[in-house]
Design an enzyme around this catalytic site. Sequence first.
Site, PDB file in Angstrom:
ATOM      1  N   GLY B  31       0.795  -1.221   0.000  1.00 20.95           N
ATOM      2  CA  GLY B  31       0.000   0.000   0.000  1.00 20.95           C
ATOM      3  C   GLY B  31       0.828   1.272   0.000  1.00 20.95           C
ATOM      4  CB  CYS B 240     -25.580 -10.167 -17.769  1.00 23.41           C
ATOM      5  SG  CYS B 240     -24.865  -9.999 -19.427  1.00 23.41           S
ATOM      6  CB  CYS B 243     -24.114 -14.199 -20.051  1.00 25.87           C
ATOM      7  SG  CYS B 243     -23.634 -13.339 -18.561  1.00 25.87           S
ATOM      8  CB  CYS B 265     -20.856  -9.119 -18.254  1.00 27.91           C
ATOM      9  SG  CYS B 265     -21.939 -10.369 -17.618  1.00 27.91           S
ATOM     10  CB  CYS B 271     -20.231 -11.553 -21.016  1.00 24.87           C
ATOM     11  SG  CYS B 271     -21.971 -11.329 -21.371  1.00 24.87           S
TER      12      CYS B 271
END
Lengths: 256, 285
Positions: B31, B240, B243, B265, B271
């Site tokens: 970080g 979606c 899909c 998606c 997808c």
Amino acid sequence: MTPLLSVRDVAKHYGPHIGCADVSFDLYPGEVMGIVGESGSGKSTLLNCLAGHLAPDRGEVVFDTRTEGPRDTVTMSEPERRMLGRTDWAFVHQHARDGLRMGVSAGGNVGERLMAVGQRHYGTIRQTATDWLGRVEIDQNRIDDRPTTFSGGMQQRLQIARNLVTGPRLVFMDEPTGGLDVSVQARLLDLLRGLVRDMGLSAIIVTHDLAVVRLLADRLMVMKSGRVVEQGLTDQVLDDPQHAYSQLLVSSVLQV
Amino acid sequence: MMQDTYNFAYLDEQTKRMIRRAILKGLAIPGYQVPFASREMPMPYGWGTGGVQVSAAVLTPEDRFKVIDQGADDTTNAVSIRSFFERTAGVETTTATEDATVIQTRHRIPEQPLTEDQILVYQVPIPEPLRFLEPRESETRKMHSLEEYGLMHVKLYEDISRHGHIATSYAYPVRVEARYVMDPSPIPKFDNPKLDDNPAIQLFGAGREQRIYALPPYTKVISLDFDDHPFDPSKADQPCGLCGSNESYLDEIIVDDAGNRMFVCSDTDYCEKRQAAGHKGKFAA
């Protein structure tokens, strides 16, 4: 009784120039100390040295901390000093813009110190901020407005609320009424006097306005060319000034 | 086809060495933003110069490389960076998440869970999470070093006071291993939970800002929030359209000028695989 702040021989030089020199005093809990003097007399330098914004060249500034008793803030580590800066100390700048986050709402400004010391409950922060806006006489409907939409006097009051929210024990004020018109000054002084008395705060107020110290300060220190030329009880110094410069200062006030 | 006129993966070896040192330091201090000497790349700032340099430094000739832009393999940014490394490194490329060993991404984490054999490289526009609250770099560095992160909550406070909830929906700040607060690059906050405890190495490169930071595998990453306003990884409340997936992050697409829209998606690879496996949404052809 242990003094809250004990200052010994503090000096700060800017190259060959004296910022301030040989300043010593004790400040006891609940006491308000005024520092007066003309522009360039080292008032602000001294205040910045005491508040840890500037490192003094010499001397010690001993603060009576809650947990560990008297500690020299000049030699303590920076994290400790900054921690003091957001818990036990408060600093009110002359220009509210220096002490506020202008891009953040009034509520956020007041809440910042709470969040900085670990408060993580939005409802509580909000409640405290609302409460404090009320105490400094800002309409609570304005909690989500930015300080840019506030008048000068309101900004200054907001800055005071932001600083006092964590219940500090020592407040440094650098000309808190500078740049405000007289009626707003009077209200602000009234407010400050109330807060200082209610919360039992100790304060160090730097100003060139003798009316401010007359109203707020218990004790007074007169500075000239970086040195303290006279100190004593406020009324004593103002009514019976001994040093030539103090006499000049007192006699310069316009009587209306 | 690789061109011989370039060193492998465009950058010279000394530069890659410098970047690898920054990456190693970043991995050692999860970080923490490590400054590095960002090079001019043959693309404008804001197009992924940081990510490209990090990718160039970690690529080996045996790697299989995938690039996604907002989840898609076929947008301009993804296509041009993929062809850039095809030409300068000659590495194999793929669009399948599970086949890739190095994935460079802009603003998404793939839906398919990553593995220990993969490296995910993020393109980062602004690495400093405190930047819009505190403009001074000297001050933000000090705040990081002293762990003074109260200001980050001021931003979330402002969100709630203005919108009634935490409205930050991307680049949502996180705390890494209870130490550094980090900007996870502009990924949707839906992806934030995937940062946590991820088996893959996650590297973040900011070219213009000259910073690299990193998350080693299985790092603890917590999204910041308030006790009474907990973190919520939200997404569009729809399946979606192609899909039928209810789990993936969706893009909203306007399909005509009568206000009709469909949600699909954003991860095209995910997808397409689902559609190939026979899943169908209500807009599927």
